[in-house]
Design a protein around this motif. Structure first.
Motif, mmCIF file in Angstrom:
data_model
loop_
_atom_site.group_PDB
_atom_site.id
_atom_site.type_symbol
_atom_site.label_atom_id
_atom_site.label_comp_id
_atom_site.label_asym_id
_atom_site.label_seq_id
_atom_site.Cartn_x
_atom_site.Cartn_y
_atom_site.Cartn_z
ATOM 1 N N SER A 177 46.542 42.254 9.007
ATOM 2 C CA SER A 177 47.503 41.241 9.421
ATOM 3 C C SER A 177 47.900 41.533 10.863
ATOM 4 O O SER A 177 48.008 42.684 11.276
ATOM 5 C CB SER A 177 48.734 41.279 8.509
ATOM 6 N N HIS A 178 48.099 40.488 11.648
ATOM 7 C CA HIS A 178 48.237 40.678 13.089
ATOM 8 C C HIS A 178 49.683 40.871 13.529
ATOM 9 O O HIS A 178 50.588 40.128 13.129
ATOM 10 C CB HIS A 178 47.652 39.484 13.844
ATOM 11 N N THR A 179 49.877 41.889 14.364
ATOM 12 C CA THR A 179 51.089 42.030 15.172
ATOM 13 C C THR A 179 50.639 42.575 16.523
ATOM 14 O O THR A 179 49.590 43.243 16.623
ATOM 15 C CB THR A 179 52.118 42.999 14.555
ATOM 16 N N ASP A 180 51.407 42.305 17.562
ATOM 17 C CA ASP A 180 51.046 42.808 18.887
ATOM 18 C C ASP A 180 51.013 44.333 18.906
ATOM 19 O O ASP A 180 50.146 44.944 19.549
ATOM 20 C CB ASP A 180 52.032 42.303 19.938
ATOM 21 N N THR A 181 51.938 44.951 18.180
ATOM 22 C CA THR A 181 51.975 46.414 18.131
ATOM 23 C C THR A 181 50.713 46.975 17.496
ATOM 24 O O THR A 181 50.114 47.941 18.003
ATOM 25 C CB THR A 181 53.211 46.897 17.342
ATOM 26 N N LYS A 182 50.289 46.390 16.380
ATOM 27 C CA LYS A 182 49.055 46.846 15.721
ATOM 28 C C LYS A 182 47.860 46.714 16.651
ATOM 29 O O LYS A 182 47.020 47.619 16.750
ATOM 30 C CB LYS A 182 48.795 46.028 14.455
ATOM 31 N N GLU A 183 47.763 45.583 17.341
ATOM 32 C CA GLU A 183 46.605 45.371 18.199
ATOM 33 C C GLU A 183 46.576 46.387 19.344
ATOM 34 O O GLU A 183 45.505 46.900 19.700
ATOM 35 C CB GLU A 183 46.610 43.943 18.748
ATOM 36 N N ARG A 184 47.735 46.695 19.917
ATOM 37 C CA ARG A 184 47.779 47.712 20.974
ATOM 38 C C ARG A 184 47.351 49.077 20.438
ATOM 39 O O ARG A 184 46.637 49.829 21.112
ATOM 40 C CB ARG A 184 49.191 47.805 21.560
ATOM 41 N N ARG A 185 47.763 49.379 19.211
ATOM 42 C CA ARG A 185 47.401 50.675 18.629
ATOM 43 C C ARG A 185 45.898 50.761 18.350
ATOM 44 O O ARG A 185 45.300 51.830 18.493
ATOM 45 C CB ARG A 185 48.185 50.914 17.342
ATOM 46 N N THR A 186 45.282 49.646 17.982
ATOM 47 C CA THR A 186 43.832 49.682 17.756
ATOM 48 C C THR A 186 43.076 49.903 19.057
ATOM 49 O O THR A 186 42.056 50.594 19.081
ATOM 50 C CB THR A 186 43.331 48.385 17.078
ATOM 51 N N VAL A 187 43.565 49.329 20.144
ATOM 52 C CA VAL A 187 42.935 49.560 21.450
ATOM 53 C C VAL A 187 43.017 51.044 21.805
ATOM 54 O O VAL A 187 42.034 51.665 22.234
ATOM 55 C CB VAL A 187 43.601 48.703 22.541
ATOM 56 N N ASP A 188 44.188 51.637 21.603
ATOM 57 C CA ASP A 188 44.370 53.059 21.904
ATOM 58 C C ASP A 188 43.483 53.943 21.026
ATOM 59 O O ASP A 188 43.029 55.011 21.458
ATOM 60 C CB ASP A 188 45.838 53.461 21.701
ATOM 61 N N ALA A 189 43.234 53.510 19.784
ATOM 62 C CA ALA A 189 42.423 54.305 18.852
ATOM 63 C C ALA A 189 40.926 54.143 19.093
ATOM 64 O O ALA A 189 40.135 54.889 18.524
ATOM 65 C CB ALA A 189 42.755 53.926 17.412
ATOM 66 N N GLY A 190 40.530 53.167 19.913
ATOM 67 C CA GLY A 190 39.112 53.009 20.224
ATOM 68 C C GLY A 190 38.405 51.889 19.496
ATOM 69 O O GLY A 190 37.173 51.850 19.464
ATOM 70 N N PHE A 191 39.145 50.956 18.905
ATOM 71 C CA PHE A 191 38.506 49.790 18.284
ATOM 72 C C PHE A 191 37.946 48.870 19.370
ATOM 73 O O PHE A 191 38.444 48.839 20.499
ATOM 74 C CB PHE A 191 39.518 49.007 17.442
#
Length: 216
Positions: A177-191
């Protein structure tokens, strides 16, 4: 003497969580616990010429009798060689990681209906073990799962890829499920991609198709 190299994260010790068959058994070849007496880097001369850094790591591990770690490097040399020369061997193959059987079945039917072959895992620990043993065109990775979630799994994979100088980067798509916070965390994790729920078939196929043409 030469200081022993540090073990790549997640390589030593042999995980039991990555067995897709569910009984926790992993072969001796997959874990590096081989009884074969001949351990040397020339086993993969045909592929190691294209991977000098990996070969150097493998030779250091072998000198220090760190067979488990050396095997991981040798496997990467072999995969890199096949990836260059075999083309279709590594295309149209997808890993689906989700603790929901309904979601796994939904994604599998969409992808297999378009000619993809699929494998499944129910948590990040299983997925990490599978991704260390082969390349996938794309991995659809749920973020919220028991045992190991998607963020921890992606972070561990990227760390492992760096530790062995993996030449080809595994493509990973977050599914949540989408939230801006989740999406930023996926970028940081390497998705590499983010697919929000509810999932739609055309979007999944578009991501899978695009991943085949993206540089790794």
């Amino acid at each position: 003497g030469e200081e022993p190299p540090r073990s790549p994260p997640g390589v030593a010790g042999g995980s039991r969580g990555g067995d897709p068959g569910g009984d926790g058994a992993i072969s001796s070849v997959a874990t590096g616990r081989s009884s074969a007496p001949a351990w040397n880097a020339s086993m993969f001369d045909a592929s190691s010429s294209a991977c000098p850094q990996l070969r150097a790591h493998a030779e250091r591990f072998l000198r220090n009798k760190m067979h488990h770690e050396a095997l991981a490097c040798m496997r990467e040399m072999l995969y890199s060689s096949l990836y260059r020369g075999a083309g279709g061997w590594f295309t149209k193959h997808v890993l689906i990681v989700d603790d929901s059987k309904v979601m796994r079945t939904f994604l599998r039917r969409i992808l297999e209906g378009q000619g993809y072959s699929t494998e499944e895992a129910t948590n990040g620990n299983q997925a990490l073990a599978l991704m260390k043993n082969r390349f996938y065109d794309i991995v659809f990775l749920d973020l919220e799962m028991p045992v190991m979630g998607g963020l921890d799994c992606a972070t561990a994979l990227r760390s492992w890829e760096r530790s062995i100088n993996r030449e080809h980067r595994q493509r990973i798509c977050a599914v949540s499920s989408h939230t801006d916070t989740k999406e930023r965390r996926t970028v940081d994790a390497g998705f590499d991609h983010y697919q929000s729920k509810p999932v739609r078939g055309p979007q999944i196929l578009e991501i899978a198709s695009a991943a085949q043409n993206e540089p790794r």
